[in-house]
Write a protein that holds these residues in place. Structure first.
Motif, short mmCIF file in Angstrom:
data_model
loop_
_atom_site.label_atom_id
_atom_site.label_comp_id
_atom_site.label_asym_id
_atom_site.label_seq_id
_atom_site.Cartn_x
_atom_site.Cartn_y
_atom_site.Cartn_z
N GLN A 41 0.81 -1.20 0.00
CA GLN A 41 0.00 0.00 0.00
C GLN A 41 0.85 1.25 0.00
OE1 GLN A 41 -3.51 0.60 2.26
NE2 GLN A 41 -4.18 -0.13 0.28
N ASN A 42 1.90 1.24 0.86
CA ASN A 42 2.78 2.40 0.89
C ASN A 42 3.37 2.67 -0.47
OD1 ASN A 42 2.44 3.00 3.53
ND2 ASN A 42 4.19 1.83 4.25
N MET A 43 3.77 1.56 -1.11
CA MET A 43 4.40 1.72 -2.41
C MET A 43 3.41 2.28 -3.42
SD MET A 43 6.75 -1.12 -4.17
CE MET A 43 5.44 -1.95 -5.01
N GLN A 44 2.22 1.73 -3.42
CA GLN A 44 1.19 2.21 -4.34
C GLN A 44 0.91 3.69 -4.11
OE1 GLN A 44 0.25 0.61 -6.87
NE2 GLN A 44 -1.34 -0.88 -6.45
N ALA A 45 0.80 4.05 -2.83
CA ALA A 45 0.51 5.46 -2.52
C ALA A 45 1.64 6.35 -3.00
CB ALA A 45 0.29 5.62 -1.02
N GLY A 46 2.88 5.91 -2.70
CA GLY A 46 4.01 6.71 -3.10
C GLY A 46 4.08 6.89 -4.60
N LEU A 47 3.89 5.79 -5.32
CA LEU A 47 3.98 5.88 -6.77
C LEU A 47 2.81 6.65 -7.36
CD1 LEU A 47 5.25 2.32 -7.67
CD2 LEU A 47 6.51 4.45 -7.67
N ALA A 48 1.64 6.48 -6.76
CA ALA A 48 0.48 7.18 -7.30
C ALA A 48 0.63 8.68 -7.14
CB ALA A 48 -0.79 6.70 -6.59
N LYS A 49 1.26 9.08 -6.04
CA LYS A 49 1.49 10.51 -5.83
C LYS A 49 2.31 11.10 -6.96
CE LYS A 49 3.39 11.24 -1.89
NZ LYS A 49 3.97 11.84 -0.67
N GLN A 50 3.24 10.30 -7.49
CA GLN A 50 4.05 10.82 -8.59
C GLN A 50 3.35 10.65 -9.92
OE1 GLN A 50 6.64 11.90 -7.15
NE2 GLN A 50 6.59 10.67 -5.29
N GLY A 51 2.23 9.97 -9.92
CA GLY A 51 1.54 9.74 -11.18
C GLY A 51 2.12 8.58 -11.95
#
Lengths: 393, 374, 398
Positions: A41-51
């Motif tokens: 989840q952390n990874m998804q959130a982090g990557l999603a923030k960058q688009g």
């Protein structure tokens, strides 16, 4: 009365080992999944923030960069996936050459270490002690920067006998170049190979049937060479033209040019791994009991024959498992190509990572690639190990 | 019998508990998340303190203020732009930008920690939050603006890619490199531009790629390659640390546009505004002739309303950015305006002298143009 | 009846140098040829090396940058803390040598006199003063250990246990910039100091993890076993550099958004995870060599699984594999060099920035030869010590 007694001797479930074991494992799995999903989840959130959306589709995009050396035609209009394949083939070429040559060199070192000749013995011992205590990365960097990049410049190239040119842009060796009749020649070689195998099997069956020992190896090799030579002279055009390297403009040309990165990496890996293989071979030979050697001498075999026919086959049983791990080490150590600038699979994946920003996907891909390499090597070596293992009754 | 029943009961209770929490998976940014895995996986996820992406606005400034200093990703190997001397002090054009940003936020230009990052890891370091701003002669491009999770602040240095060769080689144009080797650094637009330009000219060459500037130029100095390519400013700066700078010449070719500037990450618009307007404050300082020497007197005696707004005498520009009203005053006092920063690092008195060219004010024919404050 | 005096003594070969040469070096034609070739190789190599090292090489690059190579960019005015930490370590070593290795004179003398010998290297005056202090503390420790071995045993063991935390504390500091021990950020740690720290932490933390993995691999619970096997095979199948890159680039993504983890810590995590997998295999080998009878006897005595493991099986298994463990630790030490590729300024990483200084361009051979020498001396020293330890503990003999 008896029924009550039976009741009282059953263990309550919270103390029952079997249940605890299952509970323990379930708890372990849940904990793993919990942590894993947190991370995910952390990874998804982090990557999603960058688009950035994870996925491997970007590999189809055009790479845009050139790679210094590749085994098949590649340019900046190839896709990232093709760039990755270039790196993969480069790693394979370094690994295969490295494994073969380091085995040869390692066996020589191991036998030399046990030689009765004092000088050779000590030389081998010195070499083994020296190399085994060095750090491979430092050794490779020193080997590349301190030896191969310090070769003379192209304009002042040094030529060794045999037309080998040494410069700091690479080493040029004479090499055969395929001509139009090369594909046909390849077929002829294949036929020769099959014929040679046929001869080998026939001679082996003959020796089993009659008990006589024909010179099997000699006839096999002679068959193959005969067919190859016949093909060479029969064909209208020679399949290979011998090319000598020469200095052309700013670089070398002709023959086969080995870049300093390739040579430094391969020779460094060979020198390093052969020291470890030498120790393994030495341990293997020492494991064969002295009585075997004495019996061989009593039968009239000389030193070399004893080694080849009696000692080595038995030593192989002890040598193969650690030898496998040395091969795996060599394949994994080839990833240090990044330190000398040779475009192997790890280096290329790094470049792709920088240009596309996809660190997670590329690192996963590289790890899987190396896992596959390791797996294939282990499987093959284990199969060989099974074949030569001691069969105990 | 009792044991099997007990085992079954435990399992049933667990799955019931898990099922009870099902269906509440968070889907980031409205995307539907299709879960093909077993029930257990979907369920555990939301029970965890779900890391929902924070709204973003204002987060970076808060973090930086709480930490007490700014973490700036810089180069450590390019004199004039980002270089660390033997005493451990950082100096350079990009380094001074970071000091200006720190001055704007804290009123103290020393509250900044410099992290040398390689070209390879600079964007990952920015993405992951390890650095707050990247000021490392980074080229602005569409691909980077989108794919790498980066927001490019306004360009501070307009540059172009060039090629350097030894004078003794007699090479005067890119065609002279036919069949030769070119040293280049990985992870840069330089690598891609080199391939493009050489292909369009039909020149065949071999690239020798290295991880960082030190290795690239060391290989070039050793003669491993016939030429080395990077931004012209980088070539000028690295030439000063070669053994004999006069023995190398920079070809009179510009291979591409290289607009260099600071970078922040996607997701925090306030931080982007702060970084952006720090750049414009530097431009404006030069436009209005405010230097670190005369800023105090200008502040007390200025009459032009625009100058008064910039320096915080009038209005509340700083507060709109989330900073104090003397943010631009601090920048100009503690670091100086664009001209001072340029001359300090790349001026005629320095070994890394680069003529201003496009990096002059629009009034002098250059490209530096600060938008109005109001 | 034979007279003892009339029996001739057995024919003995007179051994002198000529006969030795003939037997060992020129036994046969092949031997003679090999000897000549070998002698030529030795002559050529030694001559080349000595000519280069003594005339062509410019060793100023090493002496001028000794501080950078040893401690990286650590502020020089705070270096006294590192010396104090080293003094503590030499003191403990003196104690340990006196208490446990009284008979190994050669080892003791070499280790105690080492700081004194280093004085002759091209250090400045300040380090030389400290080196004398180190020698003194080692000797004092040895003296104390000789005087009261039994009393000091426990304190020395406790000392070793806290030595690493103390070292890290002294290196990092704990007060503000004006205090007595200002905090020195980890981005300033470098050189040999960083290599040592990475090795020590790697060894310390991978050991329990490796033992746990080995036990997990032998467990009867299938899930635990499969997880351990999966982890071990996965980590052993990939190169260390990929794990280090993963730790550097991806670990920050795994953590919540505003938590950052120090770069050196990431490298430590990577090295620990890598080394634990290899250690697990070695420990498993040791566990396999313990006969089942030990476990059964422990059960007969009433010890449960965990107790049997901790008190009976593990001590024996670990003692069996001590040489292999030391080999693994040496490998960890050599592998820390790879952190230079991810950008940390350890001994190899700082060499690159030393070589980038304009005064010392092109002197790669000198710098890397010096670094190779450091690695070689330390590796060889450790492996020699492990051989001595093996002999002393009688591994394989009882």
């Amino acid at each position: 009365m008896q029924r009550e007694a039976r009741h009282k001797t059953t263990i309550p479930f919270w103390r029952d080992e079997r249940i605890l074991k299952i509970l323990g494992q379930v708890a372990f799995v849940l904990a793993l999944l919990f942590v894993g999903s947190l991370i995910y989840q952390n990874m998804q959130a982090g990557l999603a923030k960058q688009g950035i959306a994870p996925g491997y589709n970007f590999l189809k995009g055009l790479s845009g960069f050139d790679i210094g050396e590749s085994l098949f035609p590649y340019d900046r209009n190839s896709s990232y996936w093709q760039a990755y394949l270039v790196g993969l083939l480069n790693t394979l070429s370094v690994s295969i050459v490295g494994v073969v040559l380091s085995t040869v060199f390692g066996v020589i070192l191991g036998v030399a270490r046990l030689s009765k000749n004092f000088l050779i013995n000590r030389l081998a011992a010195f070499y083994l002690e020296l190399i085994r205590n060095l750090s491979l990365l430092v050794f490779l960097i020193f080997w590349y920067l301190g030896v191969f990049l310090k070769l003379p410049k192209v304009k002042e190239a040094v030529v060794w006998p045999g037309d080998i040119i040494l410069t700091n842009r690479g080493v040029g060796i004479p090499w055969g170049l395929p001509t139009a009749s090369y594909p046909t020649f390849r077929w002829i070689l294949l036929i020769g190979l099959l014929l040679a195998i046929g001869v080998f099997l026939a001679l082996r069956a003959y020796s089993r049937r009659t008990g006589r020992a024909p010179l099997t190896t000699l006839w096999t090799i002679l068959t193959f060479i005969f067919v190859a030579l016949a093909g060479w002279f029969i064909l209208p055009e020679k399949p290979l033209t011998w090319e000598l390297p020469f200095v052309k403009g700013l670089n070398l040309s002709g023959g086969k040019i080995l870049s300093p990165e390739y040579i430094a990496l391969t020779s460094g890996l060979i020198l390093y791994t052969s020291a470890f293989i030498g120790e393994v071979v030495r341990a293997g030979i020492l494991s064969v009991s002295g009585g075997q050697v004495e019996a061989a001498r009593a039968l009239g075999l000389n030193g070399f024959q004893t080694l080849r026919l009696i000692v080595f086959p038995q030593a192989l049983r002890v040598i193969i498992p650690p030898l496998t791990s040395q091969y795996l080490n060599l394949i994994k150590n080839s990833s240090l190509a990044i330190a000398v600038g040779y475009p192997d699979v790890f280096y290329v994946s790094n470049t792709i990572q920088h240009q596309t920003g996809r660190s997670v996907e590329m690192i996963l891909l590289v790890m899987v690639t190396y896992l596959i390499f390791s797996l294939v090597t282990s499987v093959f070596m284990n199969w060989y190990n099974q074949r030569i293992k001691l069969v105990e009754r | 019998m009792r044991k099997t029943f007990a085992i079954l009961a435990v399992l049933v209770v667990f799955s019931l508990a898990l099922a009870a929490c099902a269906g509440a998976s968070t889907a980031p940014y409205g995307e539907t998340v299709t879960v093909k895995e077993t029930v257990v996986v979907t369920v555990v996820a939301p029970a965890a303190p779900a890391v929902v992406a924070p709204a973003g606005y204002g987060v970076t400034l808060e973090t930086v203020k709480a930490r007490g200093n700014l973490i700036c990703g810089v180069n450590a190997q390019v004199p004039g732009f980002g270089y660390v001397g033997a005493d451990g002090n950082y100096s350079g054009f990009d380094v001074d930008y970071c000091r200006a940003l720190a001055a704007a936020i804290f009123g103290d230009a020393t509250k900044v920690e410099f992290r040398p990052v390689t070209a390879a890891e600079r964007f990952t370091a920015l993405q992951s939050g390890e650095i707050d701003v990247l000021s490392r002669n980074t080229t602005w491009s569409l691909v980077r603006d989108t794919e790498l999770g980066a927001n490019f602040v306004h360009t501070t240095f307009y540059d172009g890619q060039g090629m350097m060769v030894p004078t003794a080689s007699g090479i005067t144009s890119l065609e002279g490199l036919e069949g030769g080797t070119v040293c280049v650094q990985t992870g840069t637009t330089t690598e891609l531009n080199l391939a493009d330009v050489m292909a369009s000219l039909g020149v065949s060459y071999t690239p020798a790629v290295y991880e960082d500037a030190d290795s690239t130029f060391a290989a070039y100095a050793e003669g491993r390659c016939d030429a080395v390519t990077t931004d012209k400013s980088g070539l000028v700066s690295r030439r000063t640390v070669l053994a004999d700078p006069a023995a190398h010449v920079i070809l009179d070719v510009t291979m591409s546009k290289e607009p260099l500037g600071p970078v922040v990450r996607h997701g925090d618009d306030q931080w982007f505004d702060i970084a952006q307007w720090t750049v414009f404050a530097l431009f404006a300082g030069e436009e209005f002739d405010i230097t670190s020497a005369n800023v105090d007197s200008v502040k007390t005696s200025a009459t032009a309303p625009e100058v008064k707004r910039w320096l915080g005498v009038e209005g509340d520009l700083g507060l709109k950015l989330g900073l104090g009203n003397d943010w631009a005053y601090n920048i100009l006092k503690l670091v100086g305006n664009y001209e001072e920063v340029y001359n300090r690092n790349l001026g005629p008195e320095t070994p890394t002298y680069i003529p201003r060219g496009y990096n002059s004010q629009y009034t002098d024919g250059g490209l530096l143009y600060a938008p109005p404050a109001r | 009846m034979t007279d003892m005096n009339s029996i001739l003594p057995p024919l003995t070969e007179r051994s002198n140098i000529l006969r030795w040469l003939r037997k060992n070096l020129f036994g046969s034609w092949v031997d003679a040829l090999l000897t000549i070739l070998g002698a030529l190789v030795i002559y050529w190599a030694v001559k080349g090396l000595l000519t280069w090292a003594l005339t062509v090489a410019e060793w100023e690059v090493v002496s001028a940058n000794m501080r950078l190579l040893m401690i990286g960019q650590y502020p020089i005015e705070q270096a006294w803390r590192l010396w104090i930490a080293l003094g503590f370590l030499t003191f403990l070593m003196g104690n340990s040598l006196a208490i446990w290795a009284r008979r190994s004179y050669l080892v003791s003398i070499v280790l105690l006199a080492l700081p004194a010998l280093l004085v002759y290297l091209p250090f400045g005056d300040e380090p030389r003063k400290w080196l004398i202090i180190l020698t003194a503390s080692g000797l004092v420790g040895w003296g104390m250990g000789c005087a009261r071995p039994e009393v000091l045993k426990r304190s020395v063991i406790a000392g070793w246990v806290i030595s690493l935390p103390v070292f890290i504390l002294l290196t990092r500091g704990f007060s503000s910039a004006e205090g007595v021990m200002p905090i020195v950020g980890t981005n300033l740690w470098g050189g040999l100091l960083l290599t040592f720290l990475l090795t020590a932490v790697g060894i310390l933390f991978s050991f329990p993890l490796g033992v746990l993995l080995a036990l997990g691999r032998r467990s009867e619970l299938p899930i635990i076993r499969w997880s351990s096997v999966a982890y071990i095979e996965l980590v052993r199948g990939v190169p260390l550099i990929t794990i280090l890159f993963m730790a550097q680039l991806i670990l920050p993504l795994f953590l919540p958004a505003n938590m950052t983890i120090d770069r050196i810590l990431r490298a430590m995590v990577g090295i620990t995870l890598f080394s634990a997998a290899y250690l697990a295999e070695n420990v498993r080998g040791g566990l396999q060599a313990i006969p089942n009878g030990q476990f059964e006897a422990a059960q007969a005595l009433g010890l449960n699984g965990a107790q049997a493991m901790i008190f009976i099986i593990l001590p024996q298994a670990l003692r069996l594999i001590i040489p292999i463990l030391v080999g693994q630790f040496i490998a960890v030490f050599k592998d820390t060099a790879l952190v230079a590729i991810v950008g940390l300024l350890d001994l190899v990483g700082i060499a690159k920035s030393v070589l980038a200084q304009p005064d010392f361009l092109g002197l790669q051979r000198e710098v890397y030869a010096f670094i190779s020498l450091i690695y070689w001396v330390l590796s060889y020293g450790m492996s020699y010590l492990s051989q001595r330890l093996e002999e002393k503990l009688g591994v394989g003999k009882r």
